[in-house]
Scaffold this motif. Sequence first.
Motif, short mmCIF file in Angstrom:
data_model
loop_
_atom_site.label_atom_id
_atom_site.label_comp_id
_atom_site.label_asym_id
_atom_site.label_seq_id
_atom_site.Cartn_x
_atom_site.Cartn_y
_atom_site.Cartn_z
N UNK A 45 0.84 -1.21 0.00
CA UNK A 45 0.00 0.00 0.00
C UNK A 45 0.87 1.25 0.00
N UNK A 46 1.95 1.22 0.77
CA UNK A 46 2.86 2.36 0.79
C UNK A 46 3.49 2.56 -0.59
N UNK A 47 3.79 1.47 -1.26
CA UNK A 47 4.37 1.58 -2.61
C UNK A 47 3.38 2.24 -3.56
N UNK A 48 2.11 1.83 -3.48
CA UNK A 48 1.09 2.42 -4.34
C UNK A 48 0.90 3.91 -4.06
N UNK A 72 9.27 -2.89 -3.49
CA UNK A 72 9.36 -1.49 -3.07
C UNK A 72 10.66 -0.86 -3.57
N UNK A 73 11.74 -1.57 -3.38
CA UNK A 73 13.04 -1.07 -3.83
C UNK A 73 13.10 -0.99 -5.35
N UNK A 74 12.51 -1.99 -6.01
CA UNK A 74 12.50 -2.00 -7.48
C UNK A 74 11.72 -0.82 -8.04
N UNK A 75 10.75 -0.32 -7.25
CA UNK A 75 9.94 0.82 -7.68
C UNK A 75 10.67 2.15 -7.46
N UNK A 76 11.88 2.09 -6.93
CA UNK A 76 12.66 3.30 -6.72
C UNK A 76 12.38 3.98 -5.40
N UNK A 77 11.64 3.32 -4.52
CA UNK A 77 11.34 3.86 -3.20
C UNK A 77 12.33 3.33 -2.18
N UNK A 78 12.40 3.99 -1.03
CA UNK A 78 13.37 3.62 -0.02
C UNK A 78 12.75 2.74 1.07
N UNK A 97 21.72 -4.78 3.43
CA UNK A 97 22.16 -3.46 2.95
C UNK A 97 22.51 -3.50 1.46
N UNK A 98 23.04 -4.64 1.01
CA UNK A 98 23.40 -4.77 -0.40
C UNK A 98 22.16 -4.72 -1.30
N UNK A 99 21.01 -5.10 -0.75
CA UNK A 99 19.76 -5.01 -1.51
C UNK A 99 19.31 -3.56 -1.67
N UNK A 100 19.80 -2.69 -0.78
CA UNK A 100 19.39 -1.30 -0.82
C UNK A 100 18.64 -0.83 0.40
N UNK A 101 18.46 -1.73 1.38
CA UNK A 101 17.77 -1.36 2.61
C UNK A 101 18.72 -0.56 3.50
N UNK A 102 18.23 0.54 4.04
CA UNK A 102 19.03 1.37 4.95
C UNK A 102 18.70 0.96 6.39
N UNK A 103 19.70 0.52 7.12
CA UNK A 103 19.47 0.04 8.48
C UNK A 103 19.74 1.17 9.46
#
Length: 343
Positions: A45-48, A72-78, A97-103
Motif C-alpha cells: 500500500x505504501x508503494x502504491x 518497493x526497492x525496485x519501484x525506486x522507493x526507499x 544493505x546490499x539489496x538497498x535497505x538502509x538500516x
Amino acid sequence: MTLLAVDVGAGTQDILLYQEEVSLEGMTKMVLPSQTVIVGNRISRARMEGRDVFLHGPIMGGGASTMAVRWHLAAGLKVFATPSAAATINNDLKQVEALGVVIQDEAPSKAAVIKTGDIDIAALQRAFQLFDISLPKDIAVAVQDHGYSPGRPNRQVRFEHLAAAIRSGGSLEDFAYNEPPQEMTRMLAVRDTLAKEGFRPFIMDTGPAAIFGAALDRQMQDPALIINFGNSHTIAAILCEGRVTAIFEHHTSGMKGEKVRELIDKLCRGTLEEDEVFEDGGHGSYIGSVPDRVSSILVTGPQRERFLSCEPLKGAVAAAPGGDMMITGCLGLIKAWKRKDDL
C-alpha cells in the motif's frame, strides 16, 4: 485450563482458543492472514502511495513481506529498517544493505512506519474483545524457523534441530520448547514478544505441530506416514508408536510428480540419504528407523488437494482432526502444551 494456540504459516495464522470445559466443536477459532502477508500488504500500500517505509520490530517470517520489500526497492522507493526487522530479510545484515535497505534505529519523516513480528497481540486482543473474550495467560505459538548460525546455511541449521529431536526420542515433547534454542531466532522473538506482554509462551515448529496434530485424526492407524503440504514447505514423517522415526522437508513448489513419488518411496524404505533433499534445494532428511510397512497415510496442509490424487498417495486420508484441517497445527500445539511440565 485455557490456552490460545496460534499456528503461523506462510499464508494464514490459524487460531484456536482451547477451553478444557468446552467441546472442540464449540471452541472459538479463526483463520486469518499471517503477519507476513499483513506486513507485505502494508508495504505494498505504501508503494502504491509512493511512500518510503520504515520497518521496526522483531524478526519474523519472510515470504510475502520480503517480496514486498524487493518490489518497493525496485519501484525506486526507499526501505529503512531497524536491525531486528531487517533480519527478517536476511540474518546477514550486510546482504540486506546490499539489496538497498538502509538500516537505522529512527524512522525518517514522512515514511510509512510498519511494525514487524510473527504475532500481533494487540490486534488479537481487540478481535477477541469484540466478542467479550479475554486472552488467556498461556499462549502457544508455532512458527517455521530456519534458525541462524553465522557461516552456515539456515536450511541446514533448521534441519539439524529436527534431526536432534528425533535422536532424542522423537516424541512430541522433544519438538516443543518452554525455552527455544538460541539458534532459533523466530521462536525466540515470539517468546520475547509474549513474555514482554505478560503472557506465558510455549513454542513449537509448525512442521512437528502439524504432524502430531494430524495423528489425532480418528482414521490414523499406527505406524503412519504423515505429510503436511504447506503453502511454502512440505514436511513428511513416519510416526510409529507416538514417535517420529524418519522425516524429510522440502519446498512445496519443488514437490512435483516424480519428485513426490521418489521422496516418499525412499523415506518409507529407509533409503533416503541425509543430504539428498538438502542438495536438491530442500531442508533435509533424517532416518532413524522405519517400520516394515505403514498402515496409513495421512495428508494435511493448505496445499494438500494438489497432491491427493498422486499415485504415491493412493489410499491416503485427508486428515481433519476435529473436523477442520486448518486447526491441525493448533491441536498439535495443545497436545504438546498439556505435556509442558515434562519439558
